[in-house]
Design a protein around this motif. Structure first.
Motif, PDB file in Angstrom:
ATOM      1  N   TYR A   1       0.072   6.123   6.956  1.00 19.15           N
ATOM      2  CA  TYR A   1       1.338   6.749   6.591  1.00 19.15           C
ATOM      3  C   TYR A   1       1.052   8.094   5.949  1.00 19.15           C
ATOM      4  CZ  TYR A   1       0.051   5.219   1.962  1.00 19.15           C
ATOM      5  OH  TYR A   1      -0.629   5.030   0.792  1.00 19.15           O
ATOM      6  N   LYS A   2       2.060   8.931   5.963  1.00 22.23           N
ATOM      7  CA  LYS A   2       1.921  10.242   5.337  1.00 22.23           C
ATOM      8  C   LYS A   2       3.312  10.739   4.974  1.00 22.23           C
ATOM      9  CE  LYS A   2       0.287  14.906   6.146  1.00 22.23           C
ATOM     10  NZ  LYS A   2      -0.940  15.315   5.565  1.00 22.23           N
ATOM     11  N   VAL A   3       3.427  11.346   3.814  1.00 19.36           N
ATOM     12  CA  VAL A   3       4.669  12.009   3.441  1.00 19.36           C
ATOM     13  C   VAL A   3       4.699  13.318   4.211  1.00 19.36           C
ATOM     14  CG1 VAL A   3       5.991  13.068   1.578  1.00 19.36           C
ATOM     15  CG2 VAL A   3       4.774  10.923   1.176  1.00 19.36           C
ATOM     16  N   VAL A   4       5.649  13.459   5.136  1.00 19.31           N
ATOM     17  CA  VAL A   4       5.716  14.650   5.980  1.00 19.31           C
ATOM     18  C   VAL A   4       6.768  15.646   5.500  1.00 19.31           C
ATOM     19  CG1 VAL A   4       4.726  13.584   8.033  1.00 19.31           C
ATOM     20  CG2 VAL A   4       7.182  13.440   7.642  1.00 19.31           C
ATOM     21  N   VAL A   5       7.752  15.177   4.717  1.00 19.19           N
ATOM     22  CA  VAL A   5       8.766  16.071   4.143  1.00 19.19           C
ATOM     23  C   VAL A   5       8.868  15.734   2.644  1.00 19.19           C
ATOM     24  CG1 VAL A   5      11.127  16.950   4.312  1.00 19.19           C
ATOM     25  CG2 VAL A   5      10.017  15.996   6.341  1.00 19.19           C
TER      26      VAL A   5
ATOM     27  N   ASN B   1       0.818  -1.187   0.000  1.00 13.14           N
ATOM     28  CA  ASN B   1       0.000   0.000   0.000  1.00 13.14           C
ATOM     29  C   ASN B   1       0.869   1.261   0.000  1.00 13.14           C
ATOM     30  OD1 ASN B   1      -1.755   2.125   0.697  1.00 13.14           O
ATOM     31  ND2 ASN B   1      -3.144   0.713   1.701  1.00 13.14           N
ATOM     32  N   VAL B   2       1.893   1.269   0.855  1.00  9.74           N
ATOM     33  CA  VAL B   2       2.759   2.444   0.938  1.00  9.74           C
ATOM     34  C   VAL B   2       3.510   2.635  -0.371  1.00  9.74           C
ATOM     35  CG1 VAL B   2       4.708   3.493   2.147  1.00  9.74           C
ATOM     36  CG2 VAL B   2       2.989   2.225   3.440  1.00  9.74           C
ATOM     37  N   LEU B   3       4.153   1.580  -0.866  1.00  8.06           N
ATOM     38  CA  LEU B   3       4.927   1.685  -2.101  1.00  8.06           C
ATOM     39  C   LEU B   3       4.051   2.041  -3.294  1.00  8.06           C
ATOM     40  CD1 LEU B   3       7.404  -1.320  -1.775  1.00  8.06           C
ATOM     41  CD2 LEU B   3       7.867   1.111  -1.403  1.00  8.06           C
ATOM     42  N   ALA B   4       2.790   1.654  -3.239  1.00  5.18           N
ATOM     43  CA  ALA B   4       1.891   1.912  -4.364  1.00  5.18           C
ATOM     44  C   ALA B   4       1.393   3.350  -4.423  1.00  5.18           C
ATOM     45  CB  ALA B   4       0.695   0.970  -4.294  1.00  5.18           C
ATOM     46  N   ASN B   5       1.500   4.094  -3.318  1.00  2.00           N
ATOM     47  CA  ASN B   5       0.870   5.405  -3.288  1.00  2.00           C
ATOM     48  C   ASN B   5       1.764   6.580  -2.927  1.00  2.00           C
ATOM     49  OD1 ASN B   5      -1.898   4.544  -3.881  1.00  2.00           O
ATOM     50  ND2 ASN B   5      -1.697   3.437  -1.965  1.00  2.00           N
ATOM     51  N   VAL B   6       2.887   6.344  -2.276  1.00  2.00           N
ATOM     52  CA  VAL B   6       3.730   7.442  -1.793  1.00  2.00           C
ATOM     53  C   VAL B   6       4.242   8.322  -2.930  1.00  2.00           C
ATOM     54  CG1 VAL B   6       5.964   7.927  -0.714  1.00  2.00           C
ATOM     55  CG2 VAL B   6       4.359   6.396   0.378  1.00  2.00           C
ATOM     56  N   TYR B   7       4.506   7.753  -4.092  1.00  2.00           N
ATOM     57  CA  TYR B   7       5.091   8.532  -5.192  1.00  2.00           C
ATOM     58  C   TYR B   7       4.247   9.744  -5.572  1.00  2.00           C
ATOM     59  CZ  TYR B   7       1.768   6.493  -8.477  1.00  2.00           C
ATOM     60  OH  TYR B   7       0.626   6.131  -9.139  1.00  2.00           O
ATOM     61  N   ALA B   8       2.953   9.687  -5.326  1.00  3.16           N
ATOM     62  CA  ALA B   8       2.072  10.802  -5.685  1.00  3.16           C
ATOM     63  C   ALA B   8       2.291  12.029  -4.800  1.00  3.16           C
ATOM     64  CB  ALA B   8       0.613  10.359  -5.599  1.00  3.16           C
ATOM     65  N   ASP B   9       2.935  11.852  -3.656  1.00  8.32           N
ATOM     66  CA  ASP B   9       3.109  12.961  -2.713  1.00  8.32           C
ATOM     67  C   ASP B   9       4.525  13.529  -2.676  1.00  8.32           C
ATOM     68  OD1 ASP B   9       0.444  12.783  -1.920  1.00  8.32           O
ATOM     69  OD2 ASP B   9       0.899  11.291  -0.380  1.00  8.32           O
ATOM     70  N   VAL B  10       5.391  13.132  -3.607  1.00  6.87           N
ATOM     71  CA  VAL B  10       6.758  13.663  -3.602  1.00  6.87           C
ATOM     72  C   VAL B  10       6.747  15.098  -4.136  1.00  6.87           C
ATOM     73  CG1 VAL B  10       7.715  11.342  -3.966  1.00  6.87           C
ATOM     74  CG2 VAL B  10       7.439  12.868  -5.908  1.00  6.87           C
ATOM     75  N   ALA B  11       7.763  15.859  -3.758  1.00  3.75           N
ATOM     76  CA  ALA B  11       7.878  17.238  -4.241  1.00  3.75           C
ATOM     77  C   ALA B  11       8.101  17.248  -5.748  1.00  3.75           C
ATOM     78  CB  ALA B  11       9.039  17.931  -3.541  1.00  3.75           C
ATOM     79  N   ALA B  12       7.559  18.226  -6.411  1.00  2.42           N
ATOM     80  CA  ALA B  12       7.712  18.347  -7.870  1.00  2.42           C
ATOM     81  C   ALA B  12       9.176  18.484  -8.272  1.00  2.42           C
ATOM     82  CB  ALA B  12       6.913  19.542  -8.377  1.00  2.42           C
TER      83      ALA B  12
ATOM     84  N   ASP C   1      13.207   9.954   6.967  1.00  2.60           N
ATOM     85  CA  ASP C   1      12.482  11.016   7.662  1.00  2.60           C
ATOM     86  C   ASP C   1      11.377  11.640   6.809  1.00  2.60           C
ATOM     87  OD1 ASP C   1      14.123  10.596   9.816  1.00  2.60           O
ATOM     88  OD2 ASP C   1      15.472  12.255   9.345  1.00  2.60           O
ATOM     89  N   ALA C   2      11.312  11.308   5.546  1.00  9.48           N
ATOM     90  CA  ALA C   2      10.314  11.887   4.653  1.00  9.48           C
ATOM     91  C   ALA C   2       8.917  11.337   4.897  1.00  9.48           C
ATOM     92  CB  ALA C   2      10.706  11.635   3.191  1.00  9.48           C
ATOM     93  N   ILE C   3       8.825  10.118   5.445  1.00 12.43           N
ATOM     94  CA  ILE C   3       7.539   9.447   5.610  1.00 12.43           C
ATOM     95  C   ILE C   3       7.312   9.110   7.079  1.00 12.43           C
ATOM     96  CG2 ILE C   3       6.140   7.441   4.959  1.00 12.43           C
ATOM     97  CD1 ILE C   3       7.867   7.192   2.461  1.00 12.43           C
ATOM     98  N   ALA C   4       6.104   9.376   7.565  1.00  6.56           N
ATOM     99  CA  ALA C   4       5.704   8.946   8.901  1.00  6.56           C
ATOM    100  C   ALA C   4       4.802   7.725   8.732  1.00  6.56           C
ATOM    101  CB  ALA C   4       4.959  10.061   9.622  1.00  6.56           C
ATOM    102  N   PHE C   5       5.005   6.740   9.582  1.00  3.22           N
ATOM    103  CA  PHE C   5       4.226   5.507   9.526  1.00  3.22           C
ATOM    104  C   PHE C   5       3.837   5.128  10.945  1.00  3.22           C
ATOM    105  CE2 PHE C   5       3.729   0.912   9.649  1.00  3.22           C
ATOM    106  CZ  PHE C   5       2.952   0.664   8.536  1.00  3.22           C
ATOM    107  N   ALA C   6       2.586   4.738  11.136  1.00  2.00           N
ATOM    108  CA  ALA C   6       2.117   4.301  12.451  1.00  2.00           C
ATOM    109  C   ALA C   6       1.262   3.057  12.290  1.00  2.00           C
ATOM    110  CB  ALA C   6       1.314   5.408  13.122  1.00  2.00           C
ATOM    111  N   ALA C   7       1.372   2.146  13.258  1.00  2.00           N
ATOM    112  CA  ALA C   7       0.575   0.923  13.255  1.00  2.00           C
ATOM    113  C   ALA C   7       0.138   0.618  14.677  1.00  2.00           C
ATOM    114  CB  ALA C   7       1.375  -0.239  12.687  1.00  2.00           C
TER     115      ALA C   7
END
Length: 179
Positions: free
Chosen positions: A163-167, A1-12, A131-137
């Motif tokens: 999870y969330k891209v924080v940086v 799930n994380v690998l499938a979606n994080v790319y959409a939130d990276v900085a341009a 440090d770019a991604i926060a993850f909690a379970a």
């Protein structure tokens, strides 16, 4: 799930055909124009990804890249198969260990997000620092049951995560296909 979606939130500035916060000089591939990667261009592509992070003042320590198997194969067949190019004691062709390339610790994963784009199976290879991604379970519900087919008990629980891209400037997307 994380690998499938994080790319959409990276900085341009860490993705696309004009990546780089200062120079806009690095082609990391974009939707509709994924980057073709061969054994002769793979190290240069990873170096461009590293340069994009550096232009965003992301520390060099702790950088990672998550790549599919075919990309690891291109790296192993590239110029780094010569041990003197990597500083390792033995070549990547002998050991199968790629190690670090362009300052990235490489992780090979079959779950890298991919899609068919311009007739090619194209992959979103993530790179950055943790440090770019926060993850909690958390396990929210749990219970113990008698095992119906054997002695003993069965434990089951419901684990939820988020999870969330924080940086966003500390993570990037190399969108590519095998050339």
């Amino acid at each position: 799930n994380v690998l499938a979606n994080v790319y959409a939130d990276v900085a341009a500035t860490n993705a696309g055909a004009t990546a780089g916060a200062v120079s806009l000089a690095y082609n990391l591939g974009a939707s509709g124009t994924p980057l073709a990667i061969s054994k002769t261009s793979v190290v240069d592509s990873l170096a461009d990804a590293a340069a994009a992070l550096s232009e965003n003042n992301v520390p060099a320590e702790g950088r990672f890249a998550i790549i599919p198997v075919w990309l690891a194969n291109r790296i192993a067949k590239s110029d780094i198969k010569n041990a003197s190019m990597t500083g390792e004691g033995q070549s990547a062709m002998r050991t199968g260990r790629i190690g670090e390339v362009a300052g990235f610790e490489l992780f090979v994963n079959n779950h890298v997000s991919h899609a068919t784009d311009t007739g090619h199976d194209s992959y979103h290879c993530l790179f950055g620092v943790k440090d770019a991604i926060a993850f909690a379970a958390q396990v929210t519900v749990s219970e113990t049951l008698k095992n119906p087919t054997d002695f003993g008990d069965i434990y089951r629980g419901l684990q939820v995560f988020g999870y969330k891209v924080v940086v966003p400037k500390a993570i990037g997307d190399l969108y590519c296909y095998a050339a």
